[in-house]
Design an enzyme around this catalytic site. Structure first.
Site, PDB file in Angstrom:
ATOM      1  N   ASP A   1       0.832  -1.202   0.000  1.00 15.64           N
ATOM      2  CA  ASP A   1       0.000   0.000   0.000  1.00 15.64           C
ATOM      3  C   ASP A   1       0.875   1.264   0.000  1.00 15.64           C
ATOM      4  O   ASP A   1       2.113   1.196   0.086  1.00 15.64           O
ATOM      5  CB  ASP A   1      -0.909  -0.049   1.247  1.00 15.64           C
TER       6      ASP A   1
ATOM      7  N   ASP B   1     -10.085   3.660  -2.959  1.00 14.71           N
ATOM      8  CA  ASP B   1     -10.858   2.474  -2.584  1.00 14.71           C
ATOM      9  C   ASP B   1     -12.270   2.517  -3.165  1.00 14.71           C
ATOM     10  O   ASP B   1     -12.926   3.553  -3.139  1.00 14.71           O
ATOM     11  CB  ASP B   1     -10.929   2.362  -1.058  1.00 14.71           C
TER      12      ASP B   1
HETATM   13  C1  GLA Z   1      -5.861   1.568   1.455  1.00 15.02           C
HETATM   14  C2  GLA Z   1      -5.981   0.569   0.291  1.00 15.02           C
HETATM   15  C3  GLA Z   1      -7.073  -0.444   0.590  1.00 15.02           C
HETATM   16  C4  GLA Z   1      -6.791  -1.151   1.904  1.00 15.02           C
HETATM   17  C5  GLA Z   1      -6.629  -0.115   3.019  1.00 15.02           C
HETATM   18  C6  GLA Z   1      -6.145  -0.697   4.314  1.00 15.02           C
HETATM   19  O1  GLA Z   1      -6.983   2.377   1.579  1.00 15.02           O
HETATM   20  O2  GLA Z   1      -6.252   1.253  -0.897  1.00 15.02           O
HETATM   21  O3  GLA Z   1      -7.185  -1.373  -0.465  1.00 15.02           O
HETATM   22  O4  GLA Z   1      -5.639  -1.936   1.775  1.00 15.02           O
HETATM   23  O5  GLA Z   1      -5.660   0.861   2.648  1.00 15.02           O
HETATM   24  O6  GLA Z   1      -6.025   0.298   5.277  1.00 15.02           O
END
Ligand code: GLA
Length: 486
Positions: free
Chosen positions: A136, A201
């Site tokens: 990430d 997300d």
């Molecule tokens: C980010 C990523 C997600 C997930 C979250 C975890 O937002 O884009 O896919 O892994 O972190 O905190």
């Protein structure tokens, strides 16, 4: 293809949840359909390290699962996942801190990233037995780092770990598209790096066992699904073996209807995007499960060219026709997407799909039956998606010869165009070449081996206005490019 814990379990993920999900994946038909990775996302680690810098996890959340195992050892869950014939995935961040978990379901945590410990952590993941690591960008973003540099360093750490353990660690880049990863992620650090997230997300997690005000109001809408698809379109970076990652799937989750499930599955399949299901697998309805395991949709997803679709028409605002060039000559996968609140009648103008005439046959994927006619309008309910495959005849392509590692004079005038690159690769392994154009295209291409005097072909999508291509690498020969008039 697989499952990821984040969308439905966020930071409450633990061994018991992962075991239950893995068991379901192995027994509900998904494993047979090709879903193989079980990925543990953020929440597995609270940021503790021992004096030697080794990651320390909560022994109660990750206990021994078999005789001879120790509590607090992530190798336990990896072995469990493997015992079901599945592959195991883990998660970290490219920066010092991770995303600090979700504030509504736990205290913000620091130091859950791998920066400063790349070699140590990726070796540890590999020694634990993990086959996949998602990396990430929260910490990297906070520190204003360059994604291309950090992810290349991580690629080197992965390469070293693979050498030390002899075990492949698949690299999943999650940089959210903030620094145009489609330009640098394919093959970053000279490793087999083949997927990169293209956006933020799809939703904040919806954890059904948490009943606070924050979770109760979370509901997925058509916009969540469509935005992830729209943001993920970088067709020029995608082709055989390299994929834009549209984010984990939310099929069957709160707010999703059967029509939205079809839209989601249809768009992800048409895009050959990673199918990492983020739903709670124990709660899938038979309808959702049957979409996820639909063999014809998965065949579109797994088409050897693995291209993204081209938008060929919008007969009314919000009513769109998308077509994916397939490896079989004259074949297209087509999605009729209705983003509106009302049902639509759609007429497909076949010449816009690069076909000489109406196709010889057209097949409705969801209803598993051939269409009686290719000239009748098709009805698409509100917020739904009709998925078709058709077989017809391609219009003749324009041919451009390679000389020997450049191709010039290319005309791609109207929209992104489908092209086939013909080559010979007489090594016995896949050869990676970089391809660049003055139009801004800059990506890696994977050229599988060819046999004897036979040539191979891969599909490409060229951005509008591409005048030239230059190939960097001499282990394979490029012969010509066919550009199809769509
Ligand atoms: C980010 C990523 C997600 C997930 C979250 C975890 O937002 O884009 O896919 O892994 O972190 O905190």
């Amino acid at each position: 293809m697989g499952w990821n814990s984040w969308n439905s379990f966020a930071n409450i993920v633990n061994s018991q949840i992962v075991q239950q999900q893995a068991k379901t994946l192995a027994s509900n038909g998904m494993k047979e359909a090709g879903y193989q990775y079980v990925v543990i996302d953020e929440g597995w680690w609270l940021g503790d390290r021992d004096a030697a810098g080794n990651i320390v996890v909560d022994a109660k959340q990750w206990p021994a699962l078999a005789p001879g195992q120790k509590d607090g050892d992530m190798a336990n869950i990896a072995a469990y996942i493997h015992s079901l014939g599945l592959k195991a995935g883990i998660y970290t961040d490219a920066g010092k801190d991770g995303c600090s978990m979700y504030p509504d379901s736990g205290p913000p945590l620091q130091h859950t990233g791998s920066e400063g410990h790349y070699d140590q952590d990726f070796l540890q993941f590999s020694k634990w037995g993990f086959d996949y690591v998602k990396v990430d960008w929260c910490g990297g973003h906070k520190e204003k780092r360059s994604g291309a540099i950090q992810y290349a360093q991580i690629a080197h750490a992965i390469q070293k770990a693979e050498k030390a353990t002899g075990h492949k660690l698949y690299f999943s880049i999650c940089e959210w598209g903030s620094q145009n990863p489609w330009f640098w992620a394919p093959g970053v650090g000279e490793i087999d790096s083949t997927i990169w997230r293209t956006g933020g997300d799809i939703i904040p997690p919806v954890v059904e066992s948490l009943h606070d005000a924050e979770h109760d109001k979370r509901i997925i809408t058509a916009k969540n699904v469509l935005d992830s698809f729209d943001n993920g379109l970088h067709p020029e970076a995608q082709h055989t073996g390299y994929f834009n990652d549209l984010d984990m799937m939310v099929m069957g989750m709160r707010g999703m209807t059967d029509a939205l499930d079809r839209t989601h599955m249809g768009l992800w399949a048409l895009s050959s995007a990673p199918l990492m299901v983020g739903s709670d697998l124990t709660r899938l309805s038979p309808a959702t499960l049957s979409l996820l395991t639909n063999a014809e949709a998965l065949a579109i997803h797994n088409d050897p060219y693995g291209l993204q679709p081209i938008k060929v028409d919008e007969p009314a605002p919000g009513v769109e026709i998308w077509a994916k060039p397939m490896a079989v000559a004259g074949r297209r996968a087509i999605a009729l997407v209705n983003r509106t609140d009302a049902a639509a009648q759609v007429n497909i103008k076949w010449e816009k799909l690069g076909l000489t005439a109406a196709p010889k046959s057209a097949h409705d994927v969801w209803n598993k039956k051939d269409l009686a006619s290719t000239s009748e309008p098709l009805s698409v309910p509100a917020h739904d998606l009709v998925l078709l495959t058709v077989d017809g005849e391609d219009k003749a392509p324009a041919e451009y010869a390679a000389n020997p590692s450049t191709i010039t004079g290319i005309q791609v005038n109207f929209q992104p165009s489908f092209a086939q690159l013909h080559y010979t690769n007489s090594t016995n392994h896949v050869v990676i070449m970089r391809v660049k154009s003055t139009s801004g295209l800059s990506t890696a291409i994977a050229l599988p081996p060819t046999t004897g005097s036979q040539t191979g072909a891969i599909g490409l999508i060229l951005p509008k206005g591409t005048p030239d291509l230059a190939f960097d690498g001499s282990s394979a020969s490029i012969h010509k490019l066919d550009v199809y008039p769509w």
